[in-house]
Design a protein around this motif. Structure first.
Motif, PDB file in Angstrom:
ATOM      1  N   TRP A 541      48.442   9.505 -64.006  1.00  0.00           N
ATOM      2  CA  TRP A 541      47.616   8.618 -63.174  1.00  0.00           C
ATOM      3  C   TRP A 541      48.019   8.742 -61.711  1.00  0.00           C
ATOM      4  N   ILE A 542      47.036   8.561 -60.864  1.00  0.00           N
ATOM      5  CA  ILE A 542      47.311   8.629 -59.420  1.00  0.00           C
ATOM      6  C   ILE A 542      47.995   7.328 -58.997  1.00  0.00           C
ATOM      7  N   LEU A 550      44.720   7.515 -49.262  1.00  0.00           N
ATOM      8  CA  LEU A 550      43.436   8.202 -49.172  1.00  0.00           C
ATOM      9  C   LEU A 550      42.417   7.311 -48.474  1.00  0.00           C
ATOM     10  N   SER A 551      42.359   6.026 -48.861  1.00  0.00           N
ATOM     11  CA  SER A 551      41.420   5.089 -48.235  1.00  0.00           C
ATOM     12  C   SER A 551      41.688   4.943 -46.738  1.00  0.00           C
ATOM     13  N   GLN A 552      42.965   4.820 -46.379  1.00  0.00           N
ATOM     14  CA  GLN A 552      43.298   4.636 -44.969  1.00  0.00           C
ATOM     15  C   GLN A 552      42.979   5.882 -44.153  1.00  0.00           C
ATOM     16  N   SER A 553      43.184   7.073 -44.723  1.00  0.00           N
ATOM     17  CA  SER A 553      42.880   8.295 -43.981  1.00  0.00           C
ATOM     18  C   SER A 553      41.380   8.413 -43.723  1.00  0.00           C
ATOM     19  N   LEU A 554      40.544   7.965 -44.697  1.00  0.00           N
ATOM     20  CA  LEU A 554      39.098   7.986 -44.484  1.00  0.00           C
ATOM     21  C   LEU A 554      38.694   6.981 -43.404  1.00  0.00           C
ATOM     22  N   LYS A 555      39.314   5.810 -43.417  1.00  0.00           N
ATOM     23  CA  LYS A 555      38.981   4.804 -42.412  1.00  0.00           C
ATOM     24  C   LYS A 555      39.321   5.268 -41.011  1.00  0.00           C
ATOM     25  N   LEU A 556      40.392   6.062 -40.891  1.00  0.00           N
ATOM     26  CA  LEU A 556      40.803   6.567 -39.578  1.00  0.00           C
ATOM     27  C   LEU A 556      40.113   7.875 -39.222  1.00  0.00           C
ATOM     28  N   GLN A 564      44.188  16.880 -48.133  1.00  0.00           N
ATOM     29  CA  GLN A 564      45.469  17.222 -48.751  1.00  0.00           C
ATOM     30  C   GLN A 564      45.711  16.374 -50.000  1.00  0.00           C
ATOM     31  N   ILE A 565      45.389  15.079 -49.915  1.00  0.00           N
ATOM     32  CA  ILE A 565      45.581  14.196 -51.074  1.00  0.00           C
ATOM     33  C   ILE A 565      44.676  14.630 -52.219  1.00  0.00           C
ATOM     34  N   ILE A 566      43.401  14.883 -51.924  1.00  0.00           N
ATOM     35  CA  ILE A 566      42.450  15.279 -52.967  1.00  0.00           C
ATOM     36  C   ILE A 566      42.860  16.605 -53.605  1.00  0.00           C
ATOM     37  N   LEU A 627      35.658  16.892 -51.503  1.00  0.00           N
ATOM     38  CA  LEU A 627      36.039  17.290 -50.141  1.00  0.00           C
ATOM     39  C   LEU A 627      34.847  17.187 -49.203  1.00  0.00           C
ATOM     40  N   SER A 628      33.669  17.554 -49.702  1.00  0.00           N
ATOM     41  CA  SER A 628      32.461  17.447 -48.873  1.00  0.00           C
ATOM     42  C   SER A 628      32.154  16.003 -48.548  1.00  0.00           C
TER      43      SER A 628
END
Length: 765
Positions: A541-542, A550-556, A564-566, A627-628
């Motif tokens: 499990w992740i 991952l959520s924070q990197s998308l928000k920023l 990299q996480i994915i 990734l897309s």
């Protein structure tokens, strides 16, 4: 008190020790007090005079500065210009203005205004001719001719020494302070003259001497005595008085009139005046004569009381020693015969011998007692119920925040002799171990099984480490120390970490279970009890912290971090141990995190862009789709941030254009207004406008000043202050540097150009 006490040499030594402890410091202190009473009193008085004299100097400096400021304001006051004071209609207003300037300063007795080569002089009482003025104010040492010359020729602020003034048959000592106007001008056009009562200055320093007799002087920067005051003492001859001016600031001792004097001198940094007080040094000795008789009486009383206290303290200290000595040599040899002589030496020697005997016995038993105590903790827990004295005896510390137990086993080896030697070395190494880097204490406990050793561990959890990670570091550090010291590869079982040392027994049972249920039977394995309760599938499990990252990197809008996480997650999914159902659930975790983040960012069409059958594609295609999606979310975040920043800077520029004439406008006020940092305002403003904030404000104010210079006849000072610039001289200097003209020249040139354009026929003629 028992008479037998006085037969003991130890008791008598205590008495003499206390007497010496009392008498030697008492004698030294007595001599020190008597010898230094005078110097200490003198230092205190001189320091007090120095502090008060500095305060007086500061007060007078402030008053002199106030008078200079008043003269400066008078020189620029339109009501007190030459033509206004001569005008019969406006002269009354000028007199009232002088009275207003006189009122705030407490040391000004009167104030006068004189314009060079004028027959009139003006005061708060009215206008009068110089002849009338000199007839009304008659000085002993300042003739009318000299007064007239000083009023017309003085170019620097000057204070005249105190002089006796006769005014309408009323005599008083006055100092005259003359300030040329305009101040600092090489060609002054007038003089402001202040009359200051000598009592106003001497009153400030009169209280410094207090009850002591002495003298006080004020010298100007040329060494001339402005005023002096005698405080119950004799006066000095002129030569001695003048010598005081050359003294450096501070405290001095000097012989004057055949007597030793204490002198305190302070010099003003503003006008160079020197303030001096002096008093005969003999007054210090007369102040401490009563100390001698008091010291003799006090010394006698202290000696008598001290002797009684010394006997009492000696008895108090000797009594428990006597009792302990009797107990010590009575029990030192339990089988001692009745007729066997007692131990030789004094009481302390007997006690020491007995303690050495007891200590040797305890040293033999301490390791066993310590191991038994620790084994009881492993068996029953309840470490906190143990007394601090017992823990201190065995040098144990359980004051850390986290605690656990590990069991170390090494099994049977072929070389039994070497195995035993290695085991002894491990026990010695781990008997009491400290790991400073991990803030950890460890104590070994020998178990009944010869091939096992328990280790009790207490540590403070590091803020940057998780509890389990910290435990792993500790286990690896201990394991590394064992491997470095002996040629034994141990198997280690680690129990659960608890917050209280009372749970050592539970952690010990868990460590034993982990040691028995270890996955591998090979030597060198480390098994954690906490891991035994998890299924193998859970390891795929992740972690929640990765999803949060991952959520924070998308928000920023940080696509590199998100990618990299994915990629790392999908790389770990390429293993046959993961079932299709678990793989699908993990992918749903990633997708849900990304869609939830997109929804929070207001990107509502993210789900629609994902194909309905995306979850049934291969892992590579699915990774590419994720990734897309991450790329589209990050790109949209960047666009939103750019749009928001441009919109915000447009508002900032509109705000600046509307408030640039406010002198309080700054990066800080804008940041407060729009709730952004000053550095962000400065950087974004430069990117938006291509110029820094300060030059932009200057240019806006410059353009407005040029506009008002050409369109109005308002005074330049009013225009400059109106546009928000408070430093007029600095603005004029920068204006000339940029345009090549002063504001006045610019206005004049513009009017001339307008005149030429309006009358071209005059130019042609």
């Amino acid at each position: 008190m028992k008479l037998s006490y006085f037969k003991s040499k130890l008791f008598l030594k205590y008495i003499w020790s206390y007497l010496f402890i009392l008498l030697i410091p008492l004698v030294l202190i007595t001599v020190f007090i008597y010898e230094n009473a005078v110097s200490n009193l003198r230092a205190e008085i001189e320091n007090s005079h120095l502090i008060q004299l500095r305060q007086t100097k500061n007060i007078i400096d402030d008053r002199m500065k106030e008078m200079s400021d008043v003269a400066s304001r008078i020189s620029y006051d339109e009501r007190l210009t030459s033509y206004r004071v001569h005008d019969p209609y406006s002269s009354r207003e000028a007199i009232q203005a002088l009275d207003q300037y006189k009122a705030p300063n407490s040391i000004i007795s009167d104030i006068f205004l004189y314009f060079h080569n004028d027959e009139q002089i003006y005061s708060s009482e009215g206008m009068s001719s110089l002849d009338v003025f000199t007839g009304k104010y008659r000085f002993d040492n300042w003739t009318p001719k000299d007064l007239n010359q000083d009023l017309n020729s003085i170019k620097f602020p000057t204070m005249r020494p105190a002089d006796l003034l006769n005014r309408n048959s009323f005599e008083q000592t006055i100092l005259a302070y003359l300030v040329p106007i305009t101040p600092n001008s090489p060609s002054p056009h007038g003089t402001v003259m202040y009359f200051i009562k000598e009592a106003q200055l001497t009153g400030l320093i009169d209280s410094i001497l207090g009850n002591y007799q002495g003298l006080s002087y004020i010298f100007d920067n040329n060494g001339q005595i402005l005023t002096d005051n005698r405080h119950g003492g004799e006066s000095l001859i002129e030569a001695d008085a003048n010598s005081l001016f050359g003294l450096s600031p501070g405290i001095h001792s000097q012989t004057l009139n055949g007597k030793q004097h204490s002198i305190v001198s302070v010099k003003s940094e503003n006008n160079g005046w020197t303030y001096v007080t002096l008093m005969p040094s003999a007054q210090f000795f007369s102040s401490v004569l009563h100390v001698r008789s008091f010291i003799v009486m006090l010394f006698s009383i202290v000696v008598l009381v001290g002797a009684a206290i010394a006997i009492m303290l000696a008895r108090i200290q000797y009594q428990p020693i006597s009792t302990l000595a009797e107990f010590a040599y009575a029990n030192a040899k339990p089988n001692r015969l009745a007729d066997e002589p007692v131990l030789q030496g004094n009481e302390l020697e007997r006690i020491r011998t007995a303690l050495l005997d007891y200590s040797s016995r305890v040293d033999l038993q301490e390791p066993y007692a310590r191991n038994h105590f620790l084994f009881m903790l492993l068996k029953y827990g309840n470490a906190q119920s143990q007394t601090p004295e017992l823990l201190q005896t065995f040098d144990l510390q359980f004051d850390r925040t986290h605690h656990f137990v590990m069991v170390i086993g090494w099994g049977a080896l072929e070389d039994e002799q070497n195995n035993k030697q290695d085991r002894l070395e491990i026990i010695e190494l781990l008997a009491q171990m400290e790991i400073p880097d991990l803030d950890t204490y460890a104590y070994s406990v020998e178990l009944p099984q010869p091939d096992q050793l328990a280790l009790i561990i207490s540590f403070n959890l590091h803020v940057e480490l998780q509890e389990f990670v910290h435990v792993q570091h500790i286990v690896e550090a201990i394991r590394g120390n064992i491997l470095e010291m002996v040629n034994v590869i141990p198997s280690i079982g680690v129990g659960t970490c608890y917050l209280s040392p009372d749970h050592f027994n539970q952690s010990f049972i868990e460590a034993c279970s982990a040691s028995e249920l270890r996955i591998s039977t090979d030597h060198g394995t480390v098994t954690y009890f906490e891991k035994l309760s998890y299924t193998s599938d859970q390891t795929f499990w992740i972690p929640d912290n990765e999803l949060l990252k991952l959520s924070q990197s998308l928000k920023l809008g940080s696509y590199d971090v998100a990618a990299q996480i994915i990629s790392t997650v999908f790389r770990n999914l390429h293993t046959p141990e993961i079932s299709s159902l678990l793989m699908r659930c993990i992918c749903f975790d990633i997708l849900n995190t990304m869609l939830k983040t997109a929804s929070e960012l207001g990107i509502d069409n993210a789900m629609q862009e994902m194909a309905p059958h995306v979850m049934f594609n291969s892992l590579d295609e699915l990774e590419h789709s994720f990734l897309s999606l991450a790329s589209r979310i990050c790109a949209q975040v960047e666009r939103n941030q750019t749009k928001k920043e441009h919109s915000l800077m447009d508002q900032v520029i509109v705000y600046i254009d509307n408030h640039y004439m406010d002198h309080t406008l700054s990066l800080e006020t804008i940041s407060f207004e729009f709730d952004i940092s000053p550095s962000h305002v400065s950087r974004s403003f430069k990117e938006k406008m291509g110029v820094n904030f300060i030059p932009y404000i200057w240019q806006k104010r410059m353009e407005e000043v040029m506009h008002q210079l050409t369109m109005t006849n308002d005074p330049l000072k009013d225009i400059i202050m109106r546009v928000g610039y408070l430093d007029t001289p600095n603005f004029i200097r920068k204006f000339k540097k940029e345009t090549g003209y002063t504001p006045g020249q610019y206005r004049k040139l513009h009017k001339e150009n307008e005149l030429i354009e309006s009358t071209p026929e005059l130019v042609e003629e």
